[in-house]
Design a protein around this motif. Structure first.
Motif, PDB file in Angstrom:
ATOM      1  N   ALA A  46       0.846  -1.187   0.000  1.00  0.00           N
ATOM      2  CA  ALA A  46       0.000   0.000   0.000  1.00  0.00           C
ATOM      3  C   ALA A  46       0.881   1.236   0.000  1.00  0.00           C
ATOM      4  N   THR A  47       0.566   2.193  -0.842  1.00  0.00           N
ATOM      5  CA  THR A  47       1.256   3.478  -0.841  1.00  0.00           C
ATOM      6  C   THR A  47       0.690   4.317   0.294  1.00  0.00           C
ATOM      7  N   LEU A  48       1.562   4.859   1.132  1.00  0.00           N
ATOM      8  CA  LEU A  48       1.135   5.692   2.256  1.00  0.00           C
ATOM      9  C   LEU A  48       1.144   7.166   1.824  1.00  0.00           C
ATOM     10  N   MET A  49       0.022   7.840   2.109  1.00  0.00           N
ATOM     11  CA  MET A  49      -0.149   9.246   1.734  1.00  0.00           C
ATOM     12  C   MET A  49      -0.416  10.076   2.987  1.00  0.00           C
ATOM     13  N   ASN A  50       0.044  11.349   2.967  1.00  0.00           N
ATOM     14  CA  ASN A  50      -0.298  12.245   4.071  1.00  0.00           C
ATOM     15  C   ASN A  50      -1.590  12.988   3.726  1.00  0.00           C
ATOM     16  N   THR A  51      -2.052  13.852   4.627  1.00  0.00           N
ATOM     17  CA  THR A  51      -3.326  14.538   4.422  1.00  0.00           C
ATOM     18  C   THR A  51      -3.283  15.534   3.265  1.00  0.00           C
TER      19      THR A  51
END
Length: 189
Positions: free
Chosen positions: A42-47
């Motif tokens: 899974a690619t982790l994204m910030n807000t």
């Protein structure tokens, strides 16, 4: 009851094994049990929508191994949980509550005498530069299973969520972990 067949494919490469899942008219799922070695990333994204890392989830014989590499966190401890919906629209509340297979559902907290819920994981520690490299294990979740239930790669997927603060592993509903600051989607296609 009519059953619709869904192919459980990860939305984000690389692909591990393909797990076939079936949903009945009530949304319960049956299908192939994940085998050790099945995995996904899974690619982790910030807000803000920026890519800040990745999580690799690998099925083991007795549970899941989760490797997290991320940047952009405040230094110190952060709660991390598996959430029940594969959506990561900021502020990440679209990821829903924690994965929780129990009937009745168990309360939050690795240290809760009546818990933990199935999405509870140990805290992770971000270094002074805001980076984290962690390896976590849980025996309470599977990629997919043969019986009805909520799995990581069921029809509505799941998400890995990192919170702004430490999880105290007892307070309800999320151990005081605060805002959801990083999210990564794992979903069936």
């Amino acid at each position: 009851m009519r059953a619709a067949t869904l192919a459980a494919l990860l939305l984000i490469a690389p692909l591990g094994a393909c797990v076939s899942v079936t949903a009945n008219d009530y949304g319960d799922h049956t299908g192939a049990r994940a085998t050790p070695g099945d995995f996904g990333e899974a690619t982790l994204m910030n807000t803000s929508g920026a890519r800040v890392g990745r999580a690799v989830v690998t099925q083991g014989a007795t549970g899941l191994l989760i490797r997290i590499e991320a940047t952009g966190l405040t230094p110190g401890w952060h709660g991390v949980h598996i959430h029940s919906v594969g959506q990561c629209a900021a502020p990440f509340t679209s990821a829903g509550a924690h994965v929780n297979h129990g009937m009745p559902a168990k309360p939050h907290g690795l240290l809760n005498a009546d818990g933990p819920d199935d999405g509870d994981l140990p805290n992770i520690f971000a270094a002074a530069d805001g980076s984290v490299s962690a390896e976590l294990f849980t025996s309470r979740a599977r990629i997919a299973d043969e019986g009805p239930g909520e799995w990581l790669w069921d029809a509505d997927g799941s998400a890995i969520v990192i919170h702004a603060n430490i999880d105290d592993h007892t307070s309800q509903p999320i151990g005081g972990a605060g805002d959801r600051v990083i999210c990564g989607v794992m979903a069936a296609g």
